[in-house]
Scaffold this motif. Structure first.
Motif, PDB file in Angstrom:
ATOM      1  N   MET A   1      71.765  29.117  56.700  1.00 36.87           N
ATOM      2  CA  MET A   1      71.813  30.363  55.944  1.00 36.87           C
ATOM      3  C   MET A   1      70.557  31.175  56.244  1.00 36.87           C
ATOM      4  N   HIS A   2      70.725  32.484  56.279  1.00 38.34           N
ATOM      5  CA  HIS A   2      69.636  33.377  56.669  1.00 38.34           C
ATOM      6  C   HIS A   2      69.375  34.417  55.584  1.00 38.34           C
ATOM      7  N   ALA A   3      68.109  34.595  55.242  1.00 40.46           N
ATOM      8  CA  ALA A   3      67.722  35.573  54.230  1.00 40.46           C
ATOM      9  C   ALA A   3      66.840  36.645  54.851  1.00 40.46           C
ATOM     10  N   THR A   4      67.056  37.873  54.418  1.00 41.77           N
ATOM     11  CA  THR A   4      66.158  38.972  54.761  1.00 41.77           C
ATOM     12  C   THR A   4      65.322  39.276  53.527  1.00 41.77           C
ATOM     13  N   ILE A   5      64.010  39.238  53.690  1.00 40.13           N
ATOM     14  CA  ILE A   5      63.068  39.463  52.594  1.00 40.13           C
ATOM     15  C   ILE A   5      62.351  40.771  52.885  1.00 40.13           C
ATOM     16  N   VAL A   6      62.626  41.794  52.086  1.00 41.93           N
ATOM     17  CA  VAL A   6      62.068  43.126  52.310  1.00 41.93           C
ATOM     18  C   VAL A   6      60.895  43.343  51.360  1.00 41.93           C
ATOM     19  N   VAL A   7      59.757  43.751  51.928  1.00 38.35           N
ATOM     20  CA  VAL A   7      58.520  43.910  51.174  1.00 38.35           C
ATOM     21  C   VAL A   7      58.056  45.362  51.258  1.00 38.35           C
ATOM     22  N   SER A   8      57.598  45.885  50.122  1.00 41.90           N
ATOM     23  CA  SER A   8      57.021  47.229  50.120  1.00 41.90           C
ATOM     24  C   SER A   8      55.673  47.190  49.422  1.00 41.90           C
ATOM     25  N   SER A  24      59.714  32.654  51.318  1.00 44.71           N
ATOM     26  CA  SER A  24      60.197  32.118  52.588  1.00 44.71           C
ATOM     27  C   SER A  24      59.859  30.636  52.737  1.00 44.71           C
ATOM     28  N   GLU A  25      58.681  30.226  52.254  1.00 40.11           N
ATOM     29  CA  GLU A  25      58.309  28.808  52.314  1.00 40.11           C
ATOM     30  C   GLU A  25      59.282  27.959  51.497  1.00 40.11           C
ATOM     31  N   GLY A  26      59.594  28.439  50.303  1.00 41.16           N
ATOM     32  CA  GLY A  26      60.529  27.699  49.464  1.00 41.16           C
ATOM     33  C   GLY A  26      61.905  27.616  50.081  1.00 41.16           C
ATOM     34  N   LEU A  27      62.320  28.691  50.720  1.00 45.26           N
ATOM     35  CA  LEU A  27      63.625  28.738  51.367  1.00 45.26           C
ATOM     36  C   LEU A  27      63.745  27.657  52.431  1.00 45.26           C
ATOM     37  N   VAL A  28      62.749  27.582  53.294  1.00 46.61           N
ATOM     38  CA  VAL A  28      62.774  26.604  54.383  1.00 46.61           C
ATOM     39  C   VAL A  28      62.564  25.179  53.856  1.00 46.61           C
ATOM     40  N   ALA A  29      61.751  25.039  52.808  1.00 45.48           N
ATOM     41  CA  ALA A  29      61.517  23.716  52.231  1.00 45.48           C
ATOM     42  C   ALA A  29      62.794  23.127  51.653  1.00 45.48           C
ATOM     43  N   HIS A  34      67.738  26.546  57.055  1.00 46.76           N
ATOM     44  CA  HIS A  34      67.659  27.922  56.568  1.00 46.76           C
ATOM     45  C   HIS A  34      66.647  28.709  57.384  1.00 46.76           C
ATOM     46  N   SER A  35      66.893  29.995  57.508  1.00 43.27           N
ATOM     47  CA  SER A  35      65.988  30.870  58.256  1.00 43.27           C
ATOM     48  C   SER A  35      65.758  32.146  57.454  1.00 43.27           C
ATOM     49  N   PHE A  36      64.768  32.911  57.886  1.00 47.37           N
ATOM     50  CA  PHE A  36      64.431  34.129  57.161  1.00 47.37           C
ATOM     51  C   PHE A  36      63.793  35.133  58.111  1.00 47.37           C
ATOM     52  N   GLU A  37      63.774  36.378  57.656  1.00 47.31           N
ATOM     53  CA  GLU A  37      63.015  37.436  58.307  1.00 47.31           C
ATOM     54  C   GLU A  37      62.336  38.233  57.209  1.00 47.31           C
ATOM     55  N   ILE A  38      61.018  38.403  57.323  1.00 51.31           N
ATOM     56  CA  ILE A  38      60.285  39.248  56.390  1.00 51.31           C
ATOM     57  C   ILE A  38      60.169  40.637  57.002  1.00 51.31           C
ATOM     58  N   VAL A  39      60.675  41.620  56.286  1.00 52.07           N
ATOM     59  CA  VAL A  39      60.647  43.009  56.735  1.00 52.07           C
ATOM     60  C   VAL A  39      59.588  43.738  55.919  1.00 52.07           C
ATOM     61  N   MET A 193      67.362  29.831  46.342  1.00 50.70           N
ATOM     62  CA  MET A 193      68.156  30.943  46.863  1.00 50.70           C
ATOM     63  C   MET A 193      69.510  30.500  47.383  1.00 50.70           C
ATOM     64  N   PHE A 194      69.546  29.399  48.094  1.00 49.78           N
ATOM     65  CA  PHE A 194      70.811  28.898  48.634  1.00 49.78           C
ATOM     66  C   PHE A 194      71.163  27.538  48.020  1.00 49.78           C
ATOM     67  N   ALA A 195      70.812  27.344  46.761  1.00 51.94           N
ATOM     68  CA  ALA A 195      71.027  26.052  46.113  1.00 51.94           C
ATOM     69  C   ALA A 195      72.492  25.620  46.154  1.00 51.94           C
ATOM     70  N   ALA A 196      73.383  26.577  46.026  1.00 50.60           N
ATOM     71  CA  ALA A 196      74.804  26.241  46.015  1.00 50.60           C
ATOM     72  C   ALA A 196      75.297  25.757  47.386  1.00 50.60           C
ATOM     73  N   ARG A 197      74.479  25.986  48.410  1.00 46.87           N
ATOM     74  CA  ARG A 197      74.898  25.605  49.768  1.00 46.87           C
ATOM     75  C   ARG A 197      74.085  24.440  50.315  1.00 46.87           C
ATOM     76  N   LEU A 198      73.352  23.735  49.460  1.00 48.36           N
ATOM     77  CA  LEU A 198      72.500  22.648  49.951  1.00 48.36           C
ATOM     78  C   LEU A 198      73.306  21.514  50.563  1.00 48.36           C
ATOM     79  N   ALA A 199      74.575  21.405  50.205  1.00 50.82           N
ATOM     80  CA  ALA A 199      75.416  20.360  50.802  1.00 50.82           C
ATOM     81  C   ALA A 199      75.534  20.544  52.313  1.00 50.82           C
ATOM     82  N   ASP A 200      75.363  21.793  52.768  1.00 51.00           N
ATOM     83  CA  ASP A 200      75.409  22.062  54.201  1.00 51.00           C
ATOM     84  C   ASP A 200      74.259  21.404  54.944  1.00 51.00           C
ATOM     85  N   CYS A 201      73.201  21.023  54.216  1.00 48.21           N
ATOM     86  CA  CYS A 201      72.023  20.431  54.847  1.00 48.21           C
ATOM     87  C   CYS A 201      72.083  18.911  54.847  1.00 48.21           C
ATOM     88  N   ALA A 202      73.084  18.372  54.222  1.00 51.86           N
ATOM     89  CA  ALA A 202      73.157  16.909  54.096  1.00 51.86           C
ATOM     90  C   ALA A 202      73.416  16.275  55.469  1.00 51.86           C
TER      91      ALA A 202
END
Length: 202
Positions: A1-8, A24-29, A34-39, A193-202
């Motif tokens: 799963m991939h997240a876009t994190i937008v910062v202003s 982003s650290e929590g997401l990958v942990a 899981h992957s991310f991009e910080i914008v 963020m993706f807790a409902a999809r953690l089974a995909d990481c099993a």
């Protein structure tokens, strides 16, 4: 799963940017798949000004500009969107609002055609709001800021497009243990963020 994190936040090394990194650290942990991009809108020089061309896009009389199309492509690749921003005048910074104004276009985020009503097109994109405030929590509570955010941002923007607001967070510098406690909370937001999809990481 991939997240876009937008910062202003225009200040390099700001707490806003640190919080985005913790998300982003929590997401990958939570799952190394899981992957991310910080914008960073300020660092990238995104132009928030709503131009005549943007107005024509709204009326479906022109195509979006290449920079808008590029931002939409980022979100098309995403399974979640997180917005991380300081509270400015009881809302988000103009740079982030301008990003939304220009990127969430008629035809992409929603479809508005005369006689057909509104078609919401972003049901696939859960949103996580992370606002950082300087006032005390009692001040925000007294003035109904949580309800204001819900009306203006959650309902006025994301519900209009059908994007579900999965979490809405107000992190305050006045909270006990800040700023470290806020960074811990940000990491927890990323982990969930993706807790409902953690089974995909099993």
């Amino acid at each position: 799963m991939h997240a876009t994190i937008v910062v202003s936040n225009p200040v390099r090394g700001s707490l806003t940017q640190a919080i985005a990194r913790k998300v982003s650290e929590g997401l990958v942990a939570s799952c190394d798949r899981h992957s991310f991009e910080i914008v960073d809108l300020a660092a990238e020089g995104f132009d928030p000004r709503f131009t005549a061309r943007d107005a024509a896009v709204l009326l479906r009389e022109a195509d979006p500009s290449p920079e808008v199309v590029a931002e939409q492509a980022r979100l098309d690749r995403s399974d979640a969107l997180a917005l991380v921003y300081p509270v400015y005048w009881w809302s988000m910074p103009a740079l982030m609002k301008g990003w939304i104004d220009r990127v969430f276009t008629n035809g992409w985020a929603y479809d508005d055609r005369p006689g057909r009503g509104i078609v919401k097109k972003l049901g696939r994109l859960p949103v996580h709001l992370i606002a950082i405030g300087g006032a005390g929590r009692r001040t925000y509570d007294r003035h109904g800021y949580a309800e204001a955010m819900k009306a203006q941002i959650e309902h006025g923007i994301f519900d209009y497009c059908g994007a579900p607001v999965a979490s809405s967070n107000l992190l305050l510098l006045s909270d006990e243990g800040a700023p470290d406690a806020l960074l811990d909370k940000a990491r927890a937001i990323g982990e969930a963020m993706f807790a409902a999809r953690l089974a995909d990481c099993a």
